[in-house]
Motif scaffolding. Structure first.
Motif, PDB file in Angstrom:
ATOM      1  N   UNK A   4      69.068  82.581  76.678  1.00 26.95           N
ATOM      2  CA  UNK A   4      67.679  82.576  77.071  1.00 26.95           C
ATOM      3  C   UNK A   4      67.273  83.920  77.460  1.00 26.95           C
ATOM      4  N   UNK A   5      66.702  84.704  76.692  1.00 29.01           N
ATOM      5  CA  UNK A   5      65.908  86.087  77.123  1.00 29.01           C
ATOM      6  C   UNK A   5      64.561  85.723  77.752  1.00 29.01           C
ATOM      7  N   UNK A   6      64.384  86.382  78.937  1.00 28.17           N
ATOM      8  CA  UNK A   6      63.298  86.321  79.608  1.00 28.17           C
ATOM      9  C   UNK A   6      62.763  87.773  80.159  1.00 28.17           C
ATOM     10  N   UNK A   7      61.513  88.072  79.406  1.00 26.49           N
ATOM     11  CA  UNK A   7      60.882  89.402  79.562  1.00 26.49           C
ATOM     12  C   UNK A   7      59.367  89.136  79.199  1.00 26.49           C
ATOM     13  N   UNK A   8      58.626  89.775  80.112  1.00 31.41           N
ATOM     14  CA  UNK A   8      57.071  89.686  79.754  1.00 31.41           C
ATOM     15  C   UNK A   8      56.584  90.628  78.861  1.00 31.41           C
ATOM     16  N   UNK A   9      57.764  91.442  78.355  1.00 31.04           N
ATOM     17  CA  UNK A   9      56.987  92.497  77.275  1.00 31.04           C
ATOM     18  C   UNK A   9      57.591  91.987  75.941  1.00 31.04           C
ATOM     19  N   UNK A  14      61.715  90.827  71.396  1.00 31.79           N
ATOM     20  CA  UNK A  14      61.814  90.799  69.790  1.00 31.79           C
ATOM     21  C   UNK A  14      63.151  91.594  69.667  1.00 31.79           C
ATOM     22  N   UNK A  15      62.985  92.802  70.421  1.00 33.16           N
ATOM     23  CA  UNK A  15      64.265  93.702  70.083  1.00 33.16           C
ATOM     24  C   UNK A  15      65.742  92.959  70.573  1.00 33.16           C
ATOM     25  N   UNK A  16      65.357  92.238  71.824  1.00 29.77           N
ATOM     26  CA  UNK A  16      66.711  91.606  72.249  1.00 29.77           C
ATOM     27  C   UNK A  16      67.192  90.547  71.411  1.00 29.77           C
ATOM     28  N   UNK A  17      66.267  89.611  71.186  1.00 26.87           N
ATOM     29  CA  UNK A  17      66.116  88.618  70.253  1.00 26.87           C
ATOM     30  C   UNK A  17      67.007  89.101  68.947  1.00 26.87           C
ATOM     31  N   UNK A  32      58.323  84.407  77.923  1.00 27.03           N
ATOM     32  CA  UNK A  32      57.636  85.439  78.845  1.00 27.03           C
ATOM     33  C   UNK A  32      57.199  85.335  80.047  1.00 27.03           C
ATOM     34  N   UNK A  33      57.229  83.994  80.313  1.00 30.83           N
ATOM     35  CA  UNK A  33      56.602  83.374  81.495  1.00 30.83           C
ATOM     36  C   UNK A  33      58.111  82.970  82.604  1.00 30.83           C
ATOM     37  N   UNK A  34      58.168  83.412  83.766  1.00 26.08           N
ATOM     38  CA  UNK A  34      59.296  82.940  84.410  1.00 26.08           C
ATOM     39  C   UNK A  34      59.159  81.608  84.764  1.00 26.08           C
ATOM     40  N   UNK A  35      58.126  81.204  85.166  1.00 21.25           N
ATOM     41  CA  UNK A  35      57.891  79.756  85.679  1.00 21.25           C
ATOM     42  C   UNK A  35      58.531  78.774  84.435  1.00 21.25           C
ATOM     43  N   UNK A  36      58.062  79.117  83.406  1.00 23.98           N
ATOM     44  CA  UNK A  36      58.503  78.376  81.910  1.00 23.98           C
ATOM     45  C   UNK A  36      60.010  78.469  81.888  1.00 23.98           C
ATOM     46  N   UNK A  51      67.678  88.480  81.755  1.00 21.47           N
ATOM     47  CA  UNK A  51      66.363  88.583  82.493  1.00 21.47           C
ATOM     48  C   UNK A  51      65.912  89.782  83.097  1.00 21.47           C
ATOM     49  N   UNK A  52      64.541  90.021  82.873  1.00 26.24           N
ATOM     50  CA  UNK A  52      63.971  91.311  83.317  1.00 26.24           C
ATOM     51  C   UNK A  52      63.694  91.022  84.818  1.00 26.24           C
ATOM     52  N   UNK A  53      63.794  91.974  85.602  1.00 24.49           N
ATOM     53  CA  UNK A  53      63.519  92.052  87.102  1.00 24.49           C
ATOM     54  C   UNK A  53      61.776  91.853  87.282  1.00 24.49           C
ATOM     55  N   UNK A  54      61.320  92.550  86.561  1.00 24.38           N
ATOM     56  CA  UNK A  54      59.759  92.816  86.803  1.00 24.38           C
ATOM     57  C   UNK A  54      59.044  91.706  85.902  1.00 24.38           C
TER      58      UNK A  54
END
Length: 138
Positions: A4-9, A14-17, A32-36, A51-54
């Motif tokens: 699972x990749x989590x980032x709001x950018x 796409x690059x990570x995937x 892109x959504x942390x709650x989801x 997971x991105x921190x920001x």
């Protein structure tokens, strides 16, 4: 391996995937959504969370706390474009919560580093019934 990749950018996602898919037969899910993402982690219990921190809804630090509370036993890799001190603090926090932190990495994540992290995650044993965090039926 489920990742699972989590980032709001979206560009970063796409690059990570693309990099993860190019490094092996991984089932990759992007969010892109942390709650989801938290809902997906409860339901699916992927082997690896990158997971991105920001994050806007629920920052990476709060997400780490909630993951630990729900007993997530998959591996975690933290990413951040912020100061290295922030990454180090998040790394200590994840370890203090007992999460299986494989690394805290500055953005952008190099392909070679990602390959090593994926190999580490694949080699990690999971608890019986892995695929779902403890307390959640598989």
């Amino acid at each position: 391996m489920q990742v699972l990749l989590l980032d709001d950018d979206l560009f970063t996602l796409e690059l990570l995937a693309d990099m993860v898919a190019g490094l092996g037969p991984h089932a990759v899910r992007c969010e892109t959504r942390s709650l989801r993402a938290l809902e997906l982690l409860r339901a699916d219990g992927p082997d690896l969370l990158i997971c991105d921190l920001g994050l806007p809804e629920l920052d990476g630090i709060e997400l780490l706390r909630l993951l630990a509370e729900q007993g997530y036993d998959g591996a975690v890799v933290l990413l951040s474009g912020l100061d290295v001190g922030v990454l180090q603090a998040a790394e200590r926090l994840a370890q203090a919560h007992g999460l299986a932190l494989l690394g805290a990495c500055a953005k952008p994540l190099a392909r070679e580093r990602l390959a090593g992290l994926l190999a580490q995650a694949a080699a990690r044993p999971r608890r019986a019934g892995a695929g779902a965090p403890s307390g959640v039926a598989p």
